[in-house]
Design a protein around this motif. Structure first.
Motif, mmCIF file in Angstrom:
data_model
loop_
_atom_site.group_PDB
_atom_site.id
_atom_site.type_symbol
_atom_site.label_atom_id
_atom_site.label_comp_id
_atom_site.label_asym_id
_atom_site.label_seq_id
_atom_site.Cartn_x
_atom_site.Cartn_y
_atom_site.Cartn_z
ATOM 1 N N ILE A 36 7.579 19.274 2.007
ATOM 2 C CA ILE A 36 6.607 18.641 2.520
ATOM 3 C C ILE A 36 6.887 18.718 4.016
ATOM 4 N N LYS A 37 5.831 19.121 4.949
ATOM 5 C CA LYS A 37 6.065 19.311 6.416
ATOM 6 C C LYS A 37 5.506 17.981 7.028
ATOM 7 N N THR A 38 4.887 16.971 6.558
ATOM 8 C CA THR A 38 4.364 15.909 7.149
ATOM 9 C C THR A 38 5.120 14.599 7.253
ATOM 10 N N ASP A 97 0.864 -1.127 0.061
ATOM 11 C CA ASP A 97 -0.025 0.146 -0.053
ATOM 12 C C ASP A 97 0.862 1.373 -0.026
ATOM 13 N N PRO A 98 0.213 2.284 -0.606
ATOM 14 C CA PRO A 98 1.308 3.656 -0.942
ATOM 15 C C PRO A 98 1.091 4.483 0.324
ATOM 16 N N MET A 99 2.171 5.409 0.291
ATOM 17 C CA MET A 99 2.045 6.362 1.379
ATOM 18 C C MET A 99 0.974 7.419 1.031
ATOM 19 N N SER A 100 0.629 8.169 2.006
ATOM 20 C CA SER A 100 -0.385 9.169 1.788
ATOM 21 C C SER A 100 -0.070 10.548 1.034
ATOM 22 N N GLU A 101 1.239 10.676 0.760
ATOM 23 C CA GLU A 101 1.622 11.589 -0.022
ATOM 24 C C GLU A 101 2.977 11.323 -0.889
#
Length: 557
Positions: free
Chosen positions: A245-247, A213-217
């Motif tokens: 990206i900050k997350t 499953d992929p990352m969210s970003e």
């Protein structure tokens, strides 16, 4: 005297102007590459003028140069203490991609050539497998695009052997060795230079890749850190010219779930993330002249302990020292000094200078405590130069595993599409309905090629290549293991897989008595189908024939 003083002042002004703001080499920038003529790539002597200097500093000494100039390349410390580097950007190769590899011997301070890789690549990733072998994957090829190939280097033989291809091309991505022997490739950019969310796992047992499953970003120029409890922390990312990206997010191999790890205090790309001895993670620097560092605590899923470096850093290196401190060096703009972070005091202090400023380089902590500083980009071009920095290191601290605060972990936001982690064996499917083209018989030649989705009927020892060309997989029928279909059992055969460059390993496939649908095994990008074993039953192995087909694994989705 006034005339003399004015003359000296004028001369000093001229010297100051001529020495300031030296530019980088005239290197073209494409895709996700850094624009080397940008302001950030120019050394700013005013940055961090109030520097904290350590009471005890170290020194750097030259060691043998590499045989190849390299930037944007990986390095791995081998089990015997030597250091392997492979690929990288070099000015003498097409599109900058080098296929060469070499090994540093810390006893002799000499680099020695080893066999070249099958594919030239830079901005590639590399990791050590549990048996001491080393896997390299992805990167940009001589066509200056991301590739999906991977290969394994054996320190006993010095030879490279290709794996099955990844499901997607990746470049500028991290690779992490999991605790169970598998290796994970996370995100990066594909062959269109677009950042991706794709995550893939390599299993040495199958020599193939499985997409999970992929990352969210979508992330490029991000970090991935194996935590002390086996989870993986991913932070930041973004193209060098932004946005960044900050997350952050965490992958749990036990559940196969991604969850949120909150936000850093600032967005970051081309930064570093280092696992501390106490189980926390130190994140340092990044594009945008970041001078800050901060710590992630996986026990309660929080960020804190923000501290300031002495100078801004991106495209630098970071190494954890045995005494628990972290040393960073270099950075965009050819920074030349090193500084150390002490978790006990949360203070950064300058501990010395490299012999030359560099960025886009790599490093390795040697067994004797020296920090090996390797290659990279300098203001006047790509380097082959290597140096070793020596510093007094305190007594080694034992690493600890943090206990997780379940209430804090429960607050993490799960990614909805997450599914359980696949098993470390190829997918075996017998209920999928696929339509293939008409079956063809093997012509008996030693160089039999067909396109994908064309089944081939062939006898013992015969082999076929599909798809056609150098990127195809070669399948050979090598053994009839058993045929018990006459009594309601199964028939099992062994098929060996190759690429034109070498062997990939074997696969045992079976058909049950009365089975009318094919059996499939998924090996990363391509899958193999077993349609029939003839005659039914087989009485003499020499008379056996199998019908097999190679096709894209995406058809099974």
């Amino acid at each position: 005297m006034k005339i003399l003083a004015l003359t000296l002042l004028f001369a000093l002004v001229l010297i100051s102007v001529s020495c300031g703001g030296g530019g980088d080499s005239n290197e073209a920038s494409t895709g996700s590459e850094t624009d080397v003529s940008s302001d950030e790539n120019r050394f700013d002597p005013s940055a961090g003028t109030e520097k904290e200097v350590a009471a005890t500093t170290g020194t750097s000494a030259p060691v043998g140069d590499m045989g190849e100039q390299r930037a944007w390349f990986p390095a791995v410390v081998l089990d015997d203490g030597r250091v392997l580097v492979a690929g990288g950007k070099s000015p003498k190769w097409a599109a900058g991609a080098a296929d060469t590899a070499e090994v540093y011997n810390p006893n002799s301070n000499v680099w020695e050539w080893t066999e070249a890789m099958t594919d030239a690549r830079f901005q590639n990733a590399m990791a050590k497998l549990p048996d001491g072998r080393v896997i390299v994957a992805g990167g940009r090829s001589i066509e200056n695009r991301a590739i999906d190939t991977a290969e394994i280097w054996d320190p006993e033989t010095g030879l490279w052997t290709p794996t099955l291809p990844m499901n997607q091309a990746h470049e500028t991505m991290p690779m992490v060795s999991l605790g169970d022997g598998r290796v994970m490739v996370i995100g990066g950019a594909d062959d269109t230079y677009a950042p991706v969310t794709t995550v893939e796992v390599y299993d040495p047992a199958t020599n193939g890749w499985v997409e999970i499953d992929p990352m969210s970003e979508k992330r490029i120029w991000h970090t991935a850190t194996l935590l002390s409890d086996g989870r993986i922390l991913v932070t930041g990312g973004g193209k060098p010219d932004g946005p960044w990206i900050k997350t952050a997010e965490i992958f749990d191999p036990e559940s196969g779930l991604w969850s949120s790890a909150g936000e850093m205090s600032v967005s970051r790309a081309q930064h570093t993330a280092t696992l501390l001895k106490d189980g926390r993670v130190l994140v340092v620097g990044g594009r945008g002249k970041r001078m800050t560092a901060e710590i992630y605590d996986p026990s309660n899923n929080t960020w804190g302990s923000k501290s300031d470096l002495n100078i801004p850093r991106a495209e630098h290196i970071a190494e954890l020292l045995p005494d628990g401190r972290v040393i960073v060096a270099g950075g965009t703009g050819s920074r030349d000094n090193l500084e150390i972070y002490d978790p006990a005091t949360t203070i950064w202090a300058i501990v010395g200078d490299m012999l030359m400023g560099r960025y886009r380089f790599n490093s390795a902590l040697l067994n004797d405590g020296r920090i090996l500083i390797i290659g990279g980009q300098a203001l006047d071009g790509i380097l082959a130069a290597t140096e070793a920095f020596t510093l007094d290191i305190g007594e080694e601290i034992e690493a600890t595993i943090l206990s997780i605060d379940e209430s804090a972990a429960a607050e993490a936001t799960p990614i909805p599409t997450a599914t359980p982690m696949p098993t470390p064996t190829p997918d075996v499917l017998t209920t999928v309905d696929l339509e293939f083209k008409p079956t063809v018989d093997h012509d008996g030649s030693s160089n039999f090629h067909v396109a994908t989705e064309i089944p081939v009927r062939m006898g013992l020892t015969q082999k076929m290549n599909s798809p056609t060309g150098i990127n195809g997989i070669i399948v050979q029928f090598t053994e009839l293991i058993e045929d018990n279909r006459a009594t309601g059992g199964v028939a099992t055969v062994r098929l060996e897989l190759f690429t034109p460059a070498g062997p990939l390993g074997g696969a045992e496939m079976s058909l049950e008595s009365g089975q009318t649908k094919p059996s499939y095994k998924k090996f990363g990008k391509y899958s193999l189908g077993l349609l029939s074993i003839e005659p039914d039953p087989v009485t003499t192995a020499e008379d056996a024939k199998v019908t097999v087909v190679v096709f894209l694994s995406s058809l099974l989705r």
